[in-house]
Each structure stands twice: as structure tokens, then as C-alpha cells.
Design a protein around this motif. Structure first.
Motif, PDB file in Angstrom:
ATOM      1  N   LEU A 197      20.637  16.300  -5.174  1.00  0.00           N
ATOM      2  CA  LEU A 197      20.425  14.876  -4.911  1.00  0.00           C
ATOM      3  C   LEU A 197      18.965  14.587  -4.574  1.00  0.00           C
ATOM      4  CD1 LEU A 197      21.398  11.975  -4.364  1.00  0.00           C
ATOM      5  CD2 LEU A 197      21.986  12.705  -2.041  1.00  0.00           C
ATOM      6  N   GLN A 198      18.358  15.436  -3.768  1.00  0.00           N
ATOM      7  CA  GLN A 198      16.960  15.229  -3.389  1.00  0.00           C
ATOM      8  C   GLN A 198      16.056  15.270  -4.620  1.00  0.00           C
ATOM      9  OE1 GLN A 198      16.659  18.374  -0.487  1.00  0.00           O
ATOM     10  NE2 GLN A 198      17.122  17.013   1.243  1.00  0.00           N
ATOM     11  N   GLN A 199      16.346  16.162  -5.563  1.00  0.00           N
ATOM     12  CA  GLN A 199      15.574  16.212  -6.805  1.00  0.00           C
ATOM     13  C   GLN A 199      15.781  14.929  -7.621  1.00  0.00           C
ATOM     14  OE1 GLN A 199      15.770  19.991  -9.092  1.00  0.00           O
ATOM     15  NE2 GLN A 199      16.895  20.799  -7.344  1.00  0.00           N
TER      16      GLN A 199
ATOM     17  N   GLY B 183      21.372  11.609 -13.542  1.00  0.00           N
ATOM     18  CA  GLY B 183      20.920  11.988 -12.208  1.00  0.00           C
ATOM     19  C   GLY B 183      20.254  10.837 -11.486  1.00  0.00           C
ATOM     20  N   LYS B 184      19.396  10.128 -12.190  1.00  0.00           N
ATOM     21  CA  LYS B 184      18.701   8.995 -11.564  1.00  0.00           C
ATOM     22  C   LYS B 184      19.662   7.841 -11.272  1.00  0.00           C
ATOM     23  CE  LYS B 184      15.359   9.121 -14.712  1.00  0.00           C
ATOM     24  NZ  LYS B 184      14.127   8.854 -15.470  1.00  0.00           N
ATOM     25  N   ARG B 185      20.678   7.689 -12.100  1.00  0.00           N
ATOM     26  CA  ARG B 185      21.666   6.629 -11.833  1.00  0.00           C
ATOM     27  C   ARG B 185      22.436   6.927 -10.549  1.00  0.00           C
ATOM     28  NH1 ARG B 185      26.848   5.602 -12.193  1.00  0.00           N
ATOM     29  NH2 ARG B 185      27.345   7.686 -12.990  1.00  0.00           N
ATOM     30  N   LEU B 186      22.838   8.195 -10.369  1.00  0.00           N
ATOM     31  CA  LEU B 186      23.552   8.572  -9.141  1.00  0.00           C
ATOM     32  C   LEU B 186      22.633   8.455  -7.927  1.00  0.00           C
ATOM     33  CD1 LEU B 186      25.579  11.656 -10.437  1.00  0.00           C
ATOM     34  CD2 LEU B 186      26.495   9.432  -9.763  1.00  0.00           C
TER      35      LEU B 186
ATOM     36  N   HIS C 118      28.979  16.123  -6.688  1.00  0.00           N
ATOM     37  CA  HIS C 118      29.485  17.490  -6.825  1.00  0.00           C
ATOM     38  C   HIS C 118      29.704  17.828  -8.293  1.00  0.00           C
ATOM     39  CE1 HIS C 118      30.680  19.332  -2.837  1.00  0.00           C
ATOM     40  NE2 HIS C 118      30.234  18.149  -2.456  1.00  0.00           N
ATOM     41  N   ALA C 119      30.339  16.909  -9.015  1.00  0.00           N
ATOM     42  CA  ALA C 119      30.633  17.150 -10.425  1.00  0.00           C
ATOM     43  C   ALA C 119      29.363  17.293 -11.239  1.00  0.00           C
ATOM     44  CB  ALA C 119      31.489  16.000 -10.982  1.00  0.00           C
ATOM     45  N   ALA C 120      28.380  16.429 -10.976  1.00  0.00           N
ATOM     46  CA  ALA C 120      27.116  16.498 -11.719  1.00  0.00           C
ATOM     47  C   ALA C 120      26.398  17.815 -11.462  1.00  0.00           C
ATOM     48  CB  ALA C 120      26.226  15.314 -11.323  1.00  0.00           C
ATOM     49  N   GLN C 121      26.352  18.236 -10.200  1.00  0.00           N
ATOM     50  CA  GLN C 121      25.676  19.490  -9.866  1.00  0.00           C
ATOM     51  C   GLN C 121      26.401  20.680 -10.481  1.00  0.00           C
ATOM     52  OE1 GLN C 121      26.715  22.041  -7.438  1.00  0.00           O
ATOM     53  NE2 GLN C 121      24.793  23.190  -7.749  1.00  0.00           N
ATOM     54  N   ALA C 122      27.746  20.667 -10.429  1.00  0.00           N
ATOM     55  CA  ALA C 122      28.539  21.777 -10.966  1.00  0.00           C
ATOM     56  C   ALA C 122      28.434  21.863 -12.481  1.00  0.00           C
ATOM     57  CB  ALA C 122      30.001  21.623 -10.549  1.00  0.00           C
ATOM     58  N   GLN C 123      28.293  20.709 -13.139  1.00  0.00           N
ATOM     59  CA  GLN C 123      28.227  20.678 -14.600  1.00  0.00           C
ATOM     60  C   GLN C 123      26.815  20.886 -15.135  1.00  0.00           C
ATOM     61  OE1 GLN C 123      29.981  16.881 -15.540  1.00  0.00           O
ATOM     62  NE2 GLN C 123      31.962  17.448 -14.637  1.00  0.00           N
ATOM     63  N   GLY C 124      25.860  21.097 -14.245  1.00  0.00           N
ATOM     64  CA  GLY C 124      24.502  21.349 -14.675  1.00  0.00           C
ATOM     65  C   GLY C 124      23.754  20.128 -15.174  1.00  0.00           C
TER      66      GLY C 124
END
Length: 346
Positions: A331-333, A282-285, A268-274
């Protein structure tokens, strides 16, 4: 001196299932067993448990705890030092709360008498929430608001769970599953759909005795609801998996369940923070997500496609997961980017 698993769980304030989970993850292995097969732990084992519990309380995932222990990157003295600092901070906050309560009592003695029970409950809960959430977060957190209807709804839910537990109704029973789904639906609503709020509420229940006293939600109740909720998901997956696939999933579904909410909060935090899904973060998550997924789904691509089919056809699987379409799309991306990187590296 050796201590049995049940006694260690009781003294440590955790469940036997948690100790079994630590063992399955290779974090804490018993030093011996009785002739009847009961696990036995020595002083060094208890020291290791202390390290595990201390590091998880500091916010580390079990995977991160394992790295710290295996690499000896954090010494026991440093861990105890950090615990002392945390306790000093808690003592300071409790001292402030005591001073506030003393002032309230002085007002009462002076004839300015409010509804004492209401005042104490409200003050205690407000100060408790203040220790975990900012003012802006409290305004967005339904769970922290004074709402008689919501409080009555939760009190009724707690009573229902206690009744099922008192009647020894197993978590896999249909009525337990239905109650757990209602519970998680309400919890998702009252945390404003924010998994970060959920993780902090869980910590509050674990570390604030007055929180348990006010809500009546004990660790045993949380454990029962969590397992019943998982059983509701397993019942759906069973319709899509072969008997062998389902047996594997069921055997491992509960192993790392506590790691999902913090990971969803990070997504959620990663998506919200762009954060770019194709970037390193992104790949680590995405890799973390896939690691947890394969821990119960196995490594067979055909089995994975069955899980994806179930997710696409069964809306109930997304209930109580705190996963929004936007976060799922991100996440899918990220997973696609990770797969592409892995293929290029071959």
C-alpha cells in the motif's frame, strides 16, 4: 404518508445510525422533519433506501452505490430482478437442505439415531458455510471448524458483551474497549487473518438467521463491539492530536467505518496476485484508501504526519485491522506512486 426514522430503521432491519450515515454521505436525505426535529421519510425515500440496501447486498461499496444512483446506471426494475434471482438461488439451496434434513429424519425413524441436537447444529452450520465458502476455504477458516474450546471462548465473549449492554455500559468505557480489542483479536485469528473471510462472515450474519441463532451475535452486539473497538483506537490517536484535530477525527471516525474491511480485502488480493503497486489498479486502491483516511483525518499534511507517528509508535493500532506488514508495504508503494503521478500532472 410519512414514516419516522426509528420506525423505518426497524422495518428495514438496520440501525438508526446507519440511516444517519446514509444521510451524512448524501445517499438518503429525509423529506421532512417533525416539530421536534425527528426525521421523516416518504415512499420515494423508502424506494431509494431499497436501492441502497439492494446494491450493497450485491457487494457494492457506498461510493459505488452513489455513482450508480447519481448516474441512473441501474434501474429499479433491474435491481429487483437481480434480487429475485438471488432469492431463487437461496430457495434452491434451502430446498436441498430440507431434503437432507428429511433424509436425516428418516434415518432416525428407522432406528439409526445419532445425537439429534449435535447432528442438526453441525449439519445446519456446515451447509450454511458451504453456501459462502469453497471447500478449500473452509479448511483454512478456523471459524468453520468444530472446536469446543473455540466455541466456548466465543460464547463467553458474547455473554460478556450482553452483560455490558444490559448494564448500559457505554462503548467508550475502558472495559468495553478492552473487551472489543479481545473480540477483534479473536476474530482476526478465527478468520485466518483474511479480511475477505471477515466480509463474508459479516454477510452471513446479516443474511442467515440460523447463524445469529447459533452464535448469539446480533446486529446490536456487532454495532456495540465495533463502536467500542473504534473508541480504543480514538483513545490512542487523542494522545497525538491537538484538541481541534481530535474533535474533527472523532466527529467523522464512524462515518465510513463499514467501507474499511472490503477495501483491506481488495488490498490483500492485489498484493497476493502480484498486482503492481505503481499500476492503475494499485493507484486506484491507494486513492480509495486516502479518500477514506482523509474522511476522518482531514486534509492537513501536519495532521497526517501525526497519524503516521501514532501508527509507527503504537502497535495496538494495527491489532484487529487485518493489515499485514506485506500488505502495508504494498500500500505504501501504491500511495507513493499515486503521489508521484499527481505531482507530475501538475
Amino acid at each position: 404518508m410519512l414514516i419516522q426514522v426509528g420506525e423505518l430503521a426497524r422495518r428495514a432491519g438496520i440501525t438508526v445510525r446507519t440511516l444517519h450515515h446514509y444521510e451524512s454521505q448524501g445517499l438518503l436525505l429525509p423529506s421532512a422533519r417533525t416539530e421536534a426535529g425527528y426525521r421523516l421519510y416518504n415512499a420515494r425515500d423508502v424506494e431509494r433506501l431499497h436501492t441502497i440496501q439492494a446494491l450493497t447486498q450485491m457487494g457494492l461499496s457506498l461510493a459505488e452505490v452513489r455513482v450508480c444512483i447519481e448516474n441512473h446506471s441501474v434501474g429499479l426494475s433491474d435491481i429487483i430482478g437481480q434480487q429475485i434471482a438471488m432469492l431463487d438461488s437461496q430457495i434452491s439451496r434451502m430446498t436441498t437442505l430440507r431434503e437432507r434434513l428429511q433424509a436425516l429424519r428418516n434415518d432416525i425413524h428407522a432406528g439409526r439415531e445419532p445425537n439429534l441436537s449435535e447432528w442438526l447444529i453441525t449439519l445446519e452450520l456446515m451447509k450454511m458455510y458451504d453456501r459462502w465458502f469453497s471447500k478449500a476455504e473452509l479448511e483454512a477458516l478456523p471459524f468453520a471448524r468444530k472446536d469446543p474450546a473455540r466455541e466456548s471462548e466465543w460464547a463467553g465473549m458474547v455473554c460478556e458483551v450482553k452483560r455490558l449492554m444490559d448494564q448500559n455500559i457505554p462503548a467508550e468505557a475502558q472495559q468495553a474497549q478492552e473487551l472489543a480489542v479481545r473480540w477483534m483479536t479473536l476474530l482476526e485469528r478465527d478468520t485466518a487473518g483474511k479480511p475477505d473471510f471477515l466480509t463474508r462472515l459479516n454477510e452471513m450474519h446479516a443474511k442467515e438467521p440460523q447463524m445469529q441463532a447459533q452464535t448469539g451475535i446480533t446486529p446490536d452486539i456487532v454495532d456495540y463491539v465495533t463502536r467500542a473497538f473504534a473508541e480504543s483506537k480514538l483513545a490512542i490517536y487523542q494522545r497525538y492530536l491537538s484538541p481541534q484535530e481530535y474533535a474533527y477525527t472523532r466527529a467523522h471516525y464512524f462515518d465510513r467505518m463499514t467501507e474499511w474491511p472490503p477495501l483491506v480485502a481488495k488490498l490483500h488480493a492485489a498484493q497476493a496476485q502480484g498486482v503492481a503497486p505503481s499500476g492503475d489498479e494499485g493507484k486506484r486502491l491507494a486513492a480509495n484508501w486516502l479518500e477514506l483516511f482523509t474522511s476522518f483525518a482531514g486534509n492537513n499534511p501536519q495532521t497526517h504526519s501525526k497519524f503516521r507517528e501514532a501508527m509507527s509508535k503504537e502497535p495496538a493500532l494495527s491489532v484487529g485491522t487485518w493489515m499485514t506488514p506485506e500488505v502495508l508495504g504494498w500500500l505504501q508503494q501504491a500511495i507513493a506512486a499515486l503521489m508521484q503521478s499527481s505531482a507530475s500532472a501538475r
